[in-house]
Design an enzyme around this catalytic site. Sequence first.
Site, PDB file in Angstrom:
ATOM      1  N   GLU A  22       3.584  -3.078 -27.073  1.00  0.00           N
ATOM      2  CA  GLU A  22       3.620  -2.166 -28.218  1.00  0.00           C
ATOM      3  C   GLU A  22       3.658  -2.973 -29.513  1.00  0.00           C
ATOM      4  O   GLU A  22       4.723  -3.470 -29.902  1.00  0.00           O
ATOM      5  CB  GLU A  22       4.875  -1.290 -28.158  1.00  0.00           C
ATOM      6  CG  GLU A  22       4.887  -0.332 -27.006  1.00  0.00           C
ATOM      7  CD  GLU A  22       5.714   0.904 -27.340  1.00  0.00           C
ATOM      8  OE1 GLU A  22       5.147   1.990 -27.353  1.00  0.00           O
ATOM      9  OE2 GLU A  22       6.914   0.764 -27.606  1.00  0.00           O
ATOM     10  N   HIS A  59      12.727  -1.513 -26.366  1.00  0.00           N
ATOM     11  CA  HIS A  59      11.756  -0.926 -27.302  1.00  0.00           C
ATOM     12  C   HIS A  59      11.926  -1.603 -28.663  1.00  0.00           C
ATOM     13  O   HIS A  59      13.042  -1.985 -29.046  1.00  0.00           O
ATOM     14  CB  HIS A  59      12.020   0.579 -27.408  1.00  0.00           C
ATOM     15  CG  HIS A  59      10.964   1.299 -28.174  1.00  0.00           C
ATOM     16  ND1 HIS A  59      10.915   1.301 -29.542  1.00  0.00           N
ATOM     17  CD2 HIS A  59       9.896   2.014 -27.760  1.00  0.00           C
ATOM     18  CE1 HIS A  59       9.863   1.998 -29.940  1.00  0.00           C
ATOM     19  NE2 HIS A  59       9.228   2.442 -28.872  1.00  0.00           N
TER      20      HIS A  59
HETATM   21  P1  PGA Z   1       4.089   6.651 -31.024  1.00  0.00           P
HETATM   22  O1  PGA Z   1       5.350   5.907 -30.370  1.00  0.00           O
HETATM   23  O2  PGA Z   1       3.226   7.141 -29.894  1.00  0.00           O
HETATM   24  O3  PGA Z   1       4.679   7.762 -31.839  1.00  0.00           O
HETATM   25  O4  PGA Z   1       3.376   5.653 -31.852  1.00  0.00           O
HETATM   26  C1  PGA Z   1       5.201   5.066 -29.263  1.00  0.00           C
HETATM   27  C2  PGA Z   1       6.499   4.362 -28.988  1.00  0.00           C
HETATM   28  O5  PGA Z   1       7.196   3.993 -29.931  1.00  0.00           O
HETATM   29  O6  PGA Z   1       6.870   4.174 -27.810  1.00  0.00           O
END
Ligand code: PGA
Length: 233
Positions: free
Chosen positions: A158, A101
């Site tokens: 992401e 992540h």
């Molecule tokens: P968020 O986080 O939905 O709060 O933007 C997503 C993530 O970091 O996996």
Amino acid sequence: MKYIIANWKANHNIVSAQNWFDQFSQAVRQGRVLNTDDLVVILALPYHLLVPGAVFAEKLNSRYIHLAVQNLSQTEAGAFTGEIAAENLKHLPVAVALLGHSERRRLYKETNQDVAQKAVQASLQGIQPVVCVDESIYQQQAQQFNQQDLNQLIVAYEPPSAISTSGGQIPDAAQVGQVIQQIKQTYQGSPVLYGGSVKAANVRDFLAVADGVLVGGASLEAEKFIRLLQQAG
Ligand code: PGA
């Protein structure tokens, strides 16, 4: 089939988590959460919630909720103080490991190589790795895997600026779809999910262009997450 992964990050204690589980179970009993085979719902819990999470998932008596961890050691079990190895999770119903992540890469300096080693450890224990990437690293990250292993992964795209706690700039779903197609080519057709400020109001848009979504903030309250699932189903 679409994946919905709730990433709780370092949130909730055993009491607040139990409240969440109870509210969710009640919503299932009331028929407010659709039990559809088209959605795979995965809770990525902090380690201390895996046992109550397993009890909750089992009590629901359905294949509906699967459990994930948010990180793993890149080593085997052994003398590695403070680490949790994939082998340590044996006998717990952990199906998935979220790896690399952007918070772990930024705050704990995880490298592409570390993430690939973690994925290998997960796979050896039958745990499905979900590897998080952004535009700037997905190619280098792919190079850390054997060609034949690439399509065994699930990838989560992401953009760090889209994450609700670090900017929350919600990108256009069409643009997300284009990046996802590029990532898919590099990862030989692996499912690619999208994450970053996904909520009930936009989940459909992102599910239209991705194989699933990773949900942080909007998964922390049971009712919010139930509303999101209702939109997704
Ligand atoms: P968020 O986080 O939905 O709060 O933007 C997503 C993530 O970091 O996996």
